[in-house]
Design a protein around this motif. Structure first.
Motif, PDB file in Angstrom:
ATOM      1  N   PHE A   8      -2.752  -5.327  -1.910  1.00 32.90           N
ATOM      2  CA  PHE A   8      -2.976  -4.068  -2.617  1.00 32.90           C
ATOM      3  C   PHE A   8      -4.303  -3.422  -2.218  1.00 32.90           C
TER       4      PHE A   8
ATOM      5  N   LEU B 269      -3.104  -1.511   0.691  1.00 32.76           N
ATOM      6  CA  LEU B 269      -2.325  -0.364   0.215  1.00 32.76           C
ATOM      7  C   LEU B 269      -3.240   0.683  -0.409  1.00 32.76           C
TER       8      LEU B 269
ATOM      9  N   SER C  75      -4.381   3.706   1.700  1.00 31.41           N
ATOM     10  CA  SER C  75      -3.463   4.822   1.950  1.00 31.41           C
ATOM     11  C   SER C  75      -2.925   5.440   0.660  1.00 31.41           C
TER      12      SER C  75
ATOM     13  N   ASP D  87       7.588  -3.497   2.900  1.00 31.54           N
ATOM     14  CA  ASP D  87       7.505  -2.158   2.303  1.00 31.54           C
ATOM     15  C   ASP D  87       6.822  -2.276   0.937  1.00 31.54           C
TER      16      ASP D  87
ATOM     17  N   ARG E  53       4.646  -0.447  -0.368  1.00 29.36           N
ATOM     18  CA  ARG E  53       4.485   0.820  -1.093  1.00 29.36           C
ATOM     19  C   ARG E  53       5.698   1.099  -1.970  1.00 29.36           C
TER      20      ARG E  53
END
Length: 713
Positions: free
Chosen positions: A531, A534, A537, A571, A573
């Motif tokens: 995270f 992540l 972005s 994936d 996100r």
């Protein structure tokens, strides 16, 4: 002692029998020294002394002064010579008494010549100053200036300041001792001893302040006695003994100056002793060691001084021998100091090493206390090898296994979506020489034997001949295989075998085990790192999700559930957005995992069937599916139990269907209702075939379903 004995014998018996007699019976034996000394000093001042006795007393005075100076030099601490102020007083009184006695002899017998007052005064008057009273007066004046202006004045000032500072610091020292006693750092006896030392120090410096006044007064008295003796002697010689002025001046001046020198030299020695005592540090160290150790501790100073002396020595007109010889002496001293310091350092280093070695041996012999360092940490992934497999993991011996393992970690990290932990490799003598063992979190999950000098020929199911070698099995998939020599590689491939070396066998086995146990390798640290990446972005998504919507522990459990069902988390996100959407409704990991599977349905189906537009599936008979739903409702969760007979029949039917699908070259996909998908997924996990259990909601819209067969009761 005889006088004391006579006095003791003369005491009546009733007095001796008194209880107070034990306190005073020894006083006459030990207390006569001071009264006798006072009587001697008074006798010297009042009674005329013969020249021989005067010589003895002058010699004793000089000897006493020398002894006092030497004692001051070799005393380690000032308090060790606490009687020094009293000694100064007694020596000063003795010298003044000698001045009075010598003055009487000089004035009474001075007309007889230079030897009238004894050999000591004559020697100092003739030998020391060469019989010239003018020179004697100059020498005496210089000694007085040195003693009075330089030594005595400086020592008196230091004594005064030391006494003041010692008395000012006395309360603080007492409080420090009390604080150490209250804190338990020192005992009551040590506190009593330290208080006594502090009190003695204050008394000593206070007494030294007063004693310095005696020394200064003695110097002033010497000057006055000199002028009184010269003026009085000349007048007595001219008026009473009919001497002319020059003769009287010669006789009495020489005698007076000799007497003054005999008195001033001990006075100067005592002044020097007092100065030494008050200027030294209150440390248990010899003064010579302090001076030498501190002055000649830096050989650089001697080298610079030698350089300056050499430059001055080569200047024309300078005394070359004196300067150059002292320069060489300074260089020699500097060399000796440097060599001694080097030897001391080497000796100190040797001693430190010996002490360190002894301490290490003692520490080894002593049982160590257990600490958290003694608790071994568990490696996430471990590979233990026998001693014959060590060259395979040693890069210096051209071992290829390290590179293969690195490739496996990289491939799985890219496929699964998180960083696979490093593999800790170590040898294990408990294993057979050609055996290896793979551990996860300290628990063995697989082991096998490989032959590093052979290659493994794996039978994929269709081969056209047999090979000679050591029979075995592929540890990753359990296929029949044969260990053959390297020269048989081409023949084995011609017969349809898949041939791999020992490093590839271990790497493939490791890859398969890591993929099957991927859920055990991800934890809070790995999820937090995911995270963080992540957040670069999609910062708002991460900020709102953790911990506002879901705690980190729930997210970890969801990701572990996905990996346990062979769903990659690349994936992340989409997973985070799904959790952010459904996390406000429920924090149940099972429900959140189902929502994430639906969101990842395209990737799940693509991993099963690729880009094919049609998905072959196996379904359940409606009656069987209804029965399983009822079992789930009765148990109250998605892992409800199945009746043993039904479970056996269902297992057999799934096995047959999966076998037919494999023979047809198609994946085995069981399509069921969402509420029984998790139960059947756990049931199919123990099958020897790779069975994918999907719910109707997990089929993408762009995929067509083709039912291959239906499983009934």
């Amino acid at each position: 002692m005889q006088l004391a004995t006579k006095i003791r014998n003369a005491i009546p018996e009733r007095v001796k029998n008194s209880p107070h007699w034990s306190r005073v019976k020894q006083l006459p034996a030990v207390g006569l020294g001071t009264p006798l000394l006072l009587i001697v000093i008074l006798g010297m001042m009042t009674l005329p002394l013969p020249p021989l006795l005067l010589d003895m007393l002058f010699t004793f005075n000089i000897t006493l002064s020398l002894i006092v100076v030497l004692v001051c030099i070799y005393t380690l601490r000032p308090l060790e010579f606490a009687a020094f102020p009293t000694v100064i007083l007694i020596a000063t009184l003795l010298r003044l008494a000698l001045n009075v006695a010598s003055t009487r002899v000089v004035l009474l017998n001075g007309h007889e010549g230079p030897g009238a007052a004894g050999n000591v005064i004559e020697s100092f008057g003739t030998v020391v100053i060469g019989g010239n009273y003018a020179v004697g007066m100059v020498v005496f004046a210089i000694l007085v200036i040195i003693n009075f202006v330089v030594v005595t004045k400086g020592a008196g000032r230091i004594s005064e300041v030391s006494a003041r500072f010692t008395l000012d610091a006395l309360p603080g020292k007492q409080m420090s001792i009390d604080a150490d006693l209250n804190a338990g750092l020192i005992s009551q006896e040590e506190a009593r001893q330290r208080r006594s030392e502090v009190s003695q120090e204050a008394d000593f410096y206070g007494a030294m302040d007063g004693a310095s006044k005696f020394v200064r007064g003695d110097a002033v008295a010497g000057i006055l006695i000199l002028f009184i003796n010269i003026i009085g002697g000349v007048l007595i010689g001219m008026m009473q003994h009919a001497l002319n002025f020059s003769t009287a001046m010669e006789y009495y001046a020489l005698l007076t100056i000799g007497d003054g020198l005999v008195a001033q030299i001990p006075s100067l020695l005592l002044s020097t002793a007092a100065a030494i005592m008050v200027t030294r540090q209150n440390r248990a160290e010899d003064i010579s060691n302090q001076v030498v150790g501190q002055m000649f501790n830096k050989p650089q100073a001697l080298m610079i001084a030698a350089t300056v002396l050499a430059i001055m020595g080569i200047v024309p007109g300078m005394p070359h021998f004196a300067f150059l010889s002292l320069s060489l002496v300074s260089i020699g001293l500097a060399y000796l100091i440097i060599r001694n310091q080097k030897i001391k350092k080497e000796d100190l280093s040797k001693k430190e090493k010996e002490i360190s070695t002894q301490q290490q041996e003692v520490e080894k012999q002593k049982p160590k206390e257990l600490t958290w360092d003694d608790v071994p940490t568990v490696d996430p992934i471990g590979l233990e090898v026998g001693y014959r497999l060590i060259p395979m993991v040693d890069q210096k011996q051209d071992g290829k296994l390290m590179g293969r393992i690195k490739g496996v970690r990289k491939k799985l990290s890219q496929e699964l979506g998180f960083l696979i932990p490093p593999v800790h490799i170590r040898d294990n003598l408990d294993l057979s020489p050609t055996q290896y063992r793979i551990t996860l979190l300290g628990v063995s999950v697989g082991d096998a034997e490989v032959y590093p000098d052979k290659e493994l020929a794996i039978n994929p199911g269709q081969v056209f001949g047999e090979l000679k070698g050591v029979p075995g099995k592929d540890p990753a998939f359990g296929l029949e295989a044969v260990w053959v020599e390297t020269m048989q590689r081409d023949k084995a491939q011609t017969l349809g075998y898949t041939v791999v070396d020992a490093s590839t066998v271990i790497a493939t086995h490791l890859s398969q085990l890591l993929q099957n146990h991927a859920a055990e390798l991800i934890g809070h640290e790995e999820v937090e790192q995911l995270f963080k990446v992540l957040g670069k972005s999609a910062p708002k998504l991460v900020e709102n999700l953790i911990p506002n919507i879901l705690p980190l522990g729930v997210i970890v459990k969801v990701l572990q559930n996905l990996l346990q069902e062979n769903v990659p988390i690349r994936d992340i996100r989409t997973i985070a957005e799904t959790l952010a959407e459904y996390g406000t409704r429920s924090q149940d990991p099972v429900s959140l995992t189902a929502a994430c599977r639906i969101a990842l349905c395209r990737m799940i189906v693509q991993n099963i069937n690729g880009l094919e537009p049609e998905l072959p599936v196996i379904t359940l008979d409606p009656s069987l599916e209804q029965l399983l739903q009822q079992a789930t409702q009765v148990s109250g969760d998605d892992s409800g139990g199945i009746e043993p007979g039904l479970a056996e029949r269902l297992q057999s039917s799934l096995h047959q269907a999966a076998q037919q699908q494999e023979l047809a070259g198609q994946p085995t996909v069981l399509l069921v209702s969402p509420n029984i998908r998790l139960m059947l997924a756990k049931f199919a996990r123990y099958s020897t075939f790779n069975i994918h259990v999907l719910s109707f909601q997990e089929i993408p819209d762009n995929k067509q379903i083709r039912v291959m067969r239906t499983i009934g009761q």
